[in-house]
Design an enzyme around this catalytic site. Sequence first.
Site, PDB file in Angstrom:
ATOM      1  N   SER A   1       0.829  -1.213   0.000  1.00 20.72           N
ATOM      2  CA  SER A   1       0.000   0.000   0.000  1.00 20.72           C
ATOM      3  C   SER A   1       0.859   1.257   0.000  1.00 20.72           C
ATOM      4  CB  SER A   1      -0.945   0.005   1.207  1.00 20.72           C
ATOM      5  OG  SER A   1      -1.926  -1.005   1.074  1.00 20.72           O
TER       6      SER A   1
ATOM      7  N   ASN B   1      -5.708  -9.388  -7.024  1.00 20.37           N
ATOM      8  CA  ASN B   1      -5.627 -10.003  -5.700  1.00 20.37           C
ATOM      9  C   ASN B   1      -6.835 -10.859  -5.343  1.00 20.37           C
ATOM     10  OD1 ASN B   1      -6.598  -7.157  -5.732  1.00 20.37           O
ATOM     11  ND2 ASN B   1      -7.246  -7.638  -3.644  1.00 20.37           N
TER      12      ASN B   1
ATOM     13  N   GLN C   1       0.729  -9.463  -5.747  1.00 16.71           N
ATOM     14  CA  GLN C   1       0.309 -10.858  -5.862  1.00 16.71           C
ATOM     15  C   GLN C   1       1.144 -11.636  -6.876  1.00 16.71           C
ATOM     16  OE1 GLN C   1      -1.914 -12.396  -3.988  1.00 16.71           O
ATOM     17  NE2 GLN C   1      -2.675 -10.589  -2.902  1.00 16.71           N
TER      18      GLN C   1
ATOM     19  N   GLY D   1       6.319  -8.056   1.235  1.00 16.17           N
ATOM     20  CA  GLY D   1       6.984  -9.241   1.752  1.00 16.17           C
ATOM     21  C   GLY D   1       6.066 -10.325   2.279  1.00 16.17           C
TER      22      GLY D   1
ATOM     23  N   THR E   1      14.856   5.171  10.247  1.00 11.66           N
ATOM     24  CA  THR E   1      15.799   4.074  10.438  1.00 11.66           C
ATOM     25  C   THR E   1      15.254   2.785   9.830  1.00 11.66           C
ATOM     26  OG1 THR E   1      16.566   5.070  12.497  1.00 11.66           O
ATOM     27  CG2 THR E   1      17.092   2.756  12.150  1.00 11.66           C
TER      28      THR E   1
ATOM     29  N   CYS F   1      -7.981  -6.737   2.918  1.00  8.28           N
ATOM     30  CA  CYS F   1      -7.997  -5.318   3.279  1.00  8.28           C
ATOM     31  C   CYS F   1      -9.412  -4.766   3.391  1.00  8.28           C
ATOM     32  CB  CYS F   1      -7.207  -4.507   2.244  1.00  8.28           C
ATOM     33  SG  CYS F   1      -5.484  -5.016   2.121  1.00  8.28           S
TER      34      CYS F   1
END
Length: 401
Positions: free
Chosen positions: A74, A154, A182, A203, A240, A327
């Site tokens: 996203s 998806n 996907q 991931g 970071t 989602c």
Amino acid sequence: MKKRFVYADNAATTKVSQKALNAALPYFTELYGNPSSIYSLGMNCAKAVLKAREQVADAIGAKANEIYFTSGGSESDNWAIRGCAKLGEKKGKKHIITTAFEHHAVLHTCRYLESLGFEITYLPISNKGIVTARQVEEAIREDTCLVTIMTANNEIGTIQPVAEIGEVCHKHGVLFHTDAVQAVGNIEIDVNKMNIDLLSLSGHKIHAPKGIGALYIRTGIALPNLIYGGAQERNRRAGTENVPSIVALGVAITDAVKDITAKNEKVRKLRDKLIDGILKIPETRLNGDREQRLAGNVNVSIRGIEGESLLLTLDLEGVAASSGSACTSGSLDPSHVLLALGLPHEIAHGSLRLTINEENTEEDIDYILQVLPPIVKRLRSMSPLWERICKTENIHDYTLD
């Protein structure tokens, strides 16, 4: 057959692989340095981030300096689309082309841009869930700044002709972004051969942790910063780095793209057996093209029942599935993807998505096919909608057999 647990919702998320987990663990406890620090503990982390960047790049045919780590698909979609919109606006180009069945990360971003004065063309899809390069070319205008079309859907798993669409975009000097969340790890991806300028990936769809993803940005595209602050991600996304998850993503994506052909051959056989078995249930249809789809995707509509009731009952039998995108699982509205296929609301409401991968077995498929028909029969026996359908369409009510 004994009750078992079958996970069939890999399009929502996958289990973190043991290999990815093992690679990440030292960066929580031993190698915990900040990659921006100049002492050895920090520099070792910086080297690990660079290695993962190279691994992600290799997996999609890109260069390491074209990979930017994000929190997931996203965020990558937002950065790509909003960034390209800003670039286009500077040139007086405020027209974007997408499709009606994109992930909401794309659709909602486009809606936001409409509120800023951008014009969005939402291309219709065929009843098989495919958009063509010709449609894209016919929609491109002088003020088009971006085309954003997903590589694989998806919900229904249909694979789009991305290389041809990208070729059309380059022919007309228009940037091309694809949401490949996907697709990565499930089909071969080469950003150069497929004429892709920007690509989003995540991931947790390929056995890495949740909360890590990447955006590929082709060299020469000066996308505006996503986050201002530090110099991370070559000054474009401050903050970071999430070193453990980045390391896990590098390992997971390397494994995911290994011998995709062999992996898909196994999964496709299981998928086809599952499709054929489910379609034996009366008044059931497959959504999306039978062949031009991801190897592990099964999306069906079962008339006369609500998808939510079906999912809850399957869960009681140990089967984890979904009715569409994870989602939007809190929404009671029918899937926008199925509506885009032209399905009426009552059929779109009765959708079931089963997404399997190489870890699933034939015994899993057999179990699903054992428990699903009785569930459908029971739910239909309690459904006023199914009773009305049978009466108005003169359908034999097999629930009474």
